[in-house]
Design an enzyme around this catalytic site. Structure first.
Site, PDB file in Angstrom:
ATOM      1  N   GLN A   1     -30.440  -9.503  22.889  1.00 16.76           N
ATOM      2  CA  GLN A   1     -29.384  -9.951  22.238  1.00 16.76           C
ATOM      3  C   GLN A   1     -28.477 -10.499  22.390  1.00 16.76           C
ATOM      4  O   GLN A   1     -27.262 -11.043  21.683  1.00 16.76           O
ATOM      5  CB  GLN A   1     -28.909  -8.851  21.911  1.00 16.76           C
TER       6      GLN A   1
ATOM      7  N   VAL B   1     -26.088 -13.828  23.197  1.00 20.42           N
ATOM      8  CA  VAL B   1     -26.242 -15.429  22.870  1.00 20.42           C
ATOM      9  C   VAL B   1     -25.827 -16.803  24.150  1.00 20.42           C
ATOM     10  O   VAL B   1     -25.683 -17.156  23.329  1.00 20.42           O
ATOM     11  CB  VAL B   1     -25.050 -15.374  21.522  1.00 20.42           C
TER      12      VAL B   1
ATOM     13  N   HIS C   1     -29.912 -12.683  18.594  1.00 21.98           N
ATOM     14  CA  HIS C   1     -28.805 -12.933  18.008  1.00 21.98           C
ATOM     15  C   HIS C   1     -28.398 -14.280  17.475  1.00 21.98           C
ATOM     16  O   HIS C   1     -27.129 -14.353  17.512  1.00 21.98           O
ATOM     17  CB  HIS C   1     -27.934 -12.366  18.087  1.00 21.98           C
TER      18      HIS C   1
HETATM   19  P1  OAD Z   1     -23.164  -3.548  23.885  1.00 19.21           P
HETATM   20  O1  OAD Z   1     -21.906  -4.051  24.262  1.00 19.21           O
HETATM   21  O2  OAD Z   1     -23.200  -2.654  22.919  1.00 19.21           O
HETATM   22  O3  OAD Z   1     -23.772  -2.853  25.362  1.00 19.21           O
HETATM   23  C1  OAD Z   1     -23.228  -3.113  25.949  1.00 19.21           C
HETATM   24  C2  OAD Z   1     -24.238  -2.150  27.134  1.00 19.21           C
HETATM   25  O4  OAD Z   1     -24.450  -2.400  28.479  1.00 19.21           O
HETATM   26  C3  OAD Z   1     -23.490  -0.806  27.035  1.00 19.21           C
HETATM   27  O5  OAD Z   1     -25.147   0.503  26.658  1.00 19.21           O
HETATM   28  C4  OAD Z   1     -23.705  -0.488  28.267  1.00 19.21           C
HETATM   29  O6  OAD Z   1     -22.900   0.712  29.072  1.00 19.21           O
HETATM   30  C5  OAD Z   1     -24.160  -1.428  29.053  1.00 19.21           C
HETATM   31  N1  OAD Z   1     -23.086  -1.707  30.401  1.00 19.21           N
HETATM   32  C6  OAD Z   1     -22.167  -2.100  30.656  1.00 19.21           C
HETATM   33  N2  OAD Z   1     -21.857  -2.776  31.892  1.00 19.21           N
HETATM   34  C7  OAD Z   1     -22.992  -3.129  32.381  1.00 19.21           C
HETATM   35  C8  OAD Z   1     -23.367  -3.905  33.690  1.00 19.21           C
HETATM   36  N3  OAD Z   1     -23.301  -4.080  34.453  1.00 19.21           N
HETATM   37  N4  OAD Z   1     -25.996  -3.486  33.887  1.00 19.21           N
HETATM   38  C9  OAD Z   1     -26.131  -2.642  32.941  1.00 19.21           C
HETATM   39  N5  OAD Z   1     -25.599  -2.333  31.545  1.00 19.21           N
HETATM   40  C10 OAD Z   1     -24.189  -2.231  31.432  1.00 19.21           C
HETATM   41  O7  OAD Z   1     -24.097  -4.325  23.939  1.00 19.21           O
HETATM   42  P2  OAD Z   1     -25.184  -5.073  23.078  1.00 19.21           P
HETATM   43  O8  OAD Z   1     -25.976  -3.486  22.300  1.00 19.21           O
HETATM   44  O9  OAD Z   1     -25.643  -6.025  23.567  1.00 19.21           O
HETATM   45  O10 OAD Z   1     -24.637  -8.532  17.715  1.00 19.21           O
HETATM   46  O11 OAD Z   1     -24.997  -5.089  21.681  1.00 19.21           O
HETATM   47  C11 OAD Z   1     -26.334  -5.577  20.512  1.00 19.21           C
HETATM   48  C12 OAD Z   1     -25.501  -6.044  19.635  1.00 19.21           C
HETATM   49  O12 OAD Z   1     -23.910  -5.804  19.270  1.00 19.21           O
HETATM   50  C13 OAD Z   1     -24.727  -7.447  19.903  1.00 19.21           C
HETATM   51  O13 OAD Z   1     -25.927  -8.484  20.192  1.00 19.21           O
HETATM   52  C14 OAD Z   1     -23.960  -7.751  19.258  1.00 19.21           C
HETATM   53  C15 OAD Z   1     -22.893  -7.260  18.440  1.00 19.21           C
HETATM   54  O14 OAD Z   1     -22.421  -6.458  18.122  1.00 19.21           O
HETATM   55  C16 OAD Z   1     -24.280  -8.742  16.707  1.00 19.21           C
HETATM   56  O15 OAD Z   1     -23.316 -10.154  17.223  1.00 19.21           O
HETATM   57  C17 OAD Z   1     -25.377  -9.022  16.382  1.00 19.21           C
END
Ligand code: OAD
Length: 241
Positions: free
Chosen positions: A86, A88, A106
């Site tokens: 996801q 970019v 994305h």
């Molecule tokens: P989020 O910012 O929603 O979530 C990040 C996740 O990574 C959380 O569940 C954290 O607990 C976890 N995390 C943080 N640090 C970490 C580490 N060092 N190792 C492992 N995990 C860790 O990001 P996404 O789930 O990627 O979409 O968000 C999905 C989408 O929402 C993005 O691609 C973007 C956003 O809005 C669009 O822009 C359409």
């Protein structure tokens, strides 16, 4: 062995790229979930571009971390492999992940495209001043506003990229699915992880609980850069993938 890996912002957190929903994700006290929308762009496209240009600079200056390298290593060992990210940013690619084994579902932050026609270009090689001028200039073909080549909240995914994931899933169930660093808020992410694992091993790497946690067969509550090199070493030693 067929493998699917799904990544989210958490995999790049240890490279210094703020996650979306973490507290450090806020930019000038603005919520990224509200900036990454067609509505925000329509309201103030210069502000939205400023945010993306700063993120581009940050990504250019960042380096892939041990998790990106471990995933690329796994891709090299598996018979069949697909990474659905996801993110970019381009850190998976810079860690050695071949394009044909990766879907950036994305989009790509370094792509700039017209908000109306099909004109687009990649800005990775451009210097900051020229880039800023270009993105704020109108489309050379149809004069509409240029926009980042990413998928915003509420927008459709790119059909061709969805098809690449579907084609991979249609070819058969995976022996191993790893989901790393995502809050898994999008239904299609959960759906792809579950359909591809279908009873086989589903590993979640995330310090926090997510909607996928109760469906995973193994939970690794550690950061990606710590956990993934170890998991990949275990896997590559356990079996000739
Ligand atoms: P989020 O910012 O929603 O979530 C990040 C996740 O990574 C959380 O569940 C954290 O607990 C976890 N995390 C943080 N640090 C970490 C580490 N060092 N190792 C492992 N995990 C860790 O990001 P996404 O789930 O990627 O979409 O968000 C999905 C989408 O929402 C993005 O691609 C973007 C956003 O809005 C669009 O822009 C359409």
């Amino acid at each position: 062995m067929r493998v699917l890996v799904v990544t989210g912002a958490g995999v790049s957190a240890e490279s210094g790229i703020p996650t979306f929903r973490g507290r450090d994700g806020y930019w000038r006290s603005l919520d990224p979930a509200k900036l990454a929308t067609p509505e925000a762009f329509a309201r103030d496209h210069e502000l939205v571009w400023q945010w993306y240009l700063e993120r581009r600079e940050r990504i250019r200056a960042a380096q892939p971390n041990a998790a990106h390298y471990a995933i690329a290593k796994l891709a090299g060992h598996a018979d069949e492999f697909l990474l659905v990210t996801q993110n970019v940013d381009n850190l998976h690619a810079r860690a050695g992940m071949p394009n044909e084994k990766m879907v950036q579902i994305h989009g790509d932050i370094f792509a700039t495209r017209c908000s109306r026609c099909h004109f687009s270009r990649l800005d990775y090689e451009h210097d900051h001043g020229a880039e800023q001028e270009f993105v704020l200039t109108r489309c050379p073909k149809c004069n509409a506003l240029m926009r980042p080549g990413v998928v915003w909240f509420g927008e459709q995914l790119v059909w061709g990229e969805v098809q690449r994931v579907e084609t991979y899933l249609d070819r058969g169930v995976c022996d191993l699915v790893i989901v790393v660093g995502t809050t898994a808020t999008f239904g299609y992410i959960i759906d792809w992880a579950l359909r591809s694992s279908c009873g086989s091993e589903l590993i979640e790497v995330n310090p926090e609980e997510t909607p996928l946690s109760r469906l995973a067969t193994r939970l690794v509550r550690e950061s990606a850069a710590i956990a993934l090199p170890r998991i990949v070493d275990e896997l590559t030693n356990r079996t000739a993938l």
